[in-house]
Design a protein around this motif. Structure first.
Motif, PDB file in Angstrom:
ATOM      1  N   ARG A 162       1.834  -8.643 -10.230  1.00  0.00           N
ATOM      2  CA  ARG A 162       2.401  -8.311  -8.925  1.00  0.00           C
ATOM      3  C   ARG A 162       3.054  -6.932  -8.995  1.00  0.00           C
ATOM      4  O   ARG A 162       3.805  -6.627  -9.911  1.00  0.00           O
TER       5      ARG A 162
ATOM      6  N   LEU B 262       5.650  -4.593  -6.933  1.00  0.00           N
ATOM      7  CA  LEU B 262       6.711  -4.790  -5.947  1.00  0.00           C
ATOM      8  C   LEU B 262       7.483  -3.488  -5.753  1.00  0.00           C
ATOM      9  O   LEU B 262       7.948  -2.885  -6.726  1.00  0.00           O
TER      10      LEU B 262
ATOM     11  N   ARG C 224      13.425  -9.001 -12.258  1.00  0.00           N
ATOM     12  CA  ARG C 224      11.982  -8.947 -11.982  1.00  0.00           C
ATOM     13  C   ARG C 224      11.126  -8.701 -13.223  1.00  0.00           C
ATOM     14  O   ARG C 224      10.097  -8.025 -13.162  1.00  0.00           O
TER      15      ARG C 224
ATOM     16  N   ASP D   5       7.127  -8.093 -13.327  1.00  0.00           N
ATOM     17  CA  ASP D   5       6.620  -7.346 -12.168  1.00  0.00           C
ATOM     18  C   ASP D   5       6.625  -5.852 -12.487  1.00  0.00           C
ATOM     19  O   ASP D   5       7.455  -5.372 -13.255  1.00  0.00           O
TER      20      ASP D   5
ATOM     21  N   THR E  49      -1.265  -8.160  -6.663  1.00  0.00           N
ATOM     22  CA  THR E  49      -0.511  -8.704  -5.539  1.00  0.00           C
ATOM     23  C   THR E  49       0.528  -7.661  -5.141  1.00  0.00           C
ATOM     24  O   THR E  49       1.362  -7.265  -5.959  1.00  0.00           O
TER      25      THR E  49
ATOM     26  N   VAL F  78       3.627  -6.231  -2.841  1.00  0.00           N
ATOM     27  CA  VAL F  78       4.768  -6.682  -2.048  1.00  0.00           C
ATOM     28  C   VAL F  78       5.699  -5.501  -1.780  1.00  0.00           C
ATOM     29  O   VAL F  78       6.002  -4.717  -2.683  1.00  0.00           O
TER      30      VAL F  78
ATOM     31  N   ARG G  86       2.028  -7.337   1.496  1.00  0.00           N
ATOM     32  CA  ARG G  86       2.923  -8.293   2.149  1.00  0.00           C
ATOM     33  C   ARG G  86       4.319  -7.668   2.219  1.00  0.00           C
ATOM     34  O   ARG G  86       4.853  -7.209   1.222  1.00  0.00           O
TER      35      ARG G  86
ATOM     36  N   GLU H  74       8.841 -15.026  -4.017  1.00  0.00           N
ATOM     37  CA  GLU H  74       8.108 -14.183  -4.960  1.00  0.00           C
ATOM     38  C   GLU H  74       8.692 -14.416  -6.358  1.00  0.00           C
ATOM     39  O   GLU H  74       9.438 -13.603  -6.886  1.00  0.00           O
TER      40      GLU H  74
END
Length: 312
Positions: free
Chosen positions: A90, A92, A131, A134, A194, A196, A225, A274
């Motif tokens: 992911r 972010l 995180r 990530d 992914t 974000v 997203r 998340e």
């Protein structure tokens, strides 16, 4: 802290002494059914059985040190050098509003009035620090948008850059479209993942060259997203509507925080939506120290050999 890969090896430490006590006496010409090093140690113990610790001959000291070091090397001493990071797949990005209105002191922490941005710094710092796994990036925006930290697994470095931000750094008004546009450009250069975006804004003065509708449409095309947080003691309806639309269209969530406590709860809710990859049982990178013990054993053997050559 030192850990042993084969702790059972320590059971071998008293082997020379036990062998001296338990094995039957041998004839002078009989073959000794033990290794030569153990034989030498037993002979030295026999010659110096009445000696005190500090009175041991040098050869006995060398044999003892060598045996202990050899057993220690076999036990496999090691220490933890770090943990293996498990990527989530992911990317972010956190986008923080630095417009002039974010400097208003309408938040209360421990009985003192603090600015909106001051509260955001503390909570976002804690959020980013959780995180692990990530790739995290940081954008500051108002009239303009700037990539403060590119996507990286080094969350500590991103967290440290928060202290470099200040009100009005990229201008004094709020252009959410530019923040989304810069996010799209950043993600476009990266491998698929992914994606974000978390936008924190008080929702005031949402004007700019890139309309929010267009920016959100582009974000949807790039599978981004967006979660939005309206942070103000009295967020304006039009600002709230823009932030809500950004989240709804991209499949994200819209949150309203009118106090530091509410913002903290929202941070926890985003953690749930998340989830991070923090795993207390994740594999560790181990550093072996067997070579140190083996070096000591070989040094003791070399010194013992040199002593015997000199005495020959």
């Amino acid at each position: 802290m030192i850990e042993l890969l084969r702790p059972w090896a320590l059971l071998l430490l008293p082997l020379p002494v036990l062998a001296r006590w338990l094995l039957p006496a041998l004839a002078a010409r009989a073959a000794l059914p033990v290794p030569a090093a153990v034989h030498e140690l037993l002979s030295a113990l026999s010659r110096s059985q009445d000696a005190r610790l500090m009175g041991w001959p040098a050869s006995l000291w060398l044999r003892t040190i060598g045996w202990v070091a050899l057993v220690a090397a076999l036990a496999g001493p090691q220490t933890r050098a770090g943990t293996l990071l498990k990527p989530t797949g992911r990317d972010l990005i956190v986008a923080i509003d630095l417009s002039a209105s974010m400097g208003q002191k309408d938040m209360v922490v421990d009985g003192e009035e603090v600015s909106r941005l001051g509260v955001v710094y503390d909570l976002i710092s804690e959020f980013i620090n959780k995180r692990a796994g990530d790739r995290v990036g940081l954008i500051a925006f108002s009239q303009e948008a700037f990539l403060i930290a590119p996507l990286t697994f080094d969350i500590r470095a991103v967290e440290g850059l928060l202290d470099e931000l200040g009100i009005g750094l990229p201008g004094h008004r709020t252009d959410l479209g530019r923040a989304v546009g810069l996010t799209i450009q950043t993600f476009r250069k990266e491998p698929p993942a992914t994606r974000v975006l978390i936008v924190i804004s008080d929702g005031e003065d949402n004007t700019g060259a890139l309309a929010v509708d267009d920016a959100v449409g582009l974000a949807t095309q790039h599978d981004i997203r967006i979660h939005t947080i309206g942070f103000s003691s009295d967020i304006k309806p039009d600002g709230a509507a823009v932030l809500r639309q950004m989240a709804k269209v991209t499949g994200g969530e819209y949150f309203v925080a009118q106090s530091p406590q509410a913002l903290a709860e929202i941070s926890g809710e985003i953690d749930r939506i998340e989830p991070s990859a923090i795993d207390r049982s994740q594999d560790a990178v181990m550093r072996s120290w067997s070579w140190v013990a083996l070096t000591i054993a070989l040094t003791a053997l070399a010194a013992l050999t040199w002593q015997e050559i000199r005495e020959a």
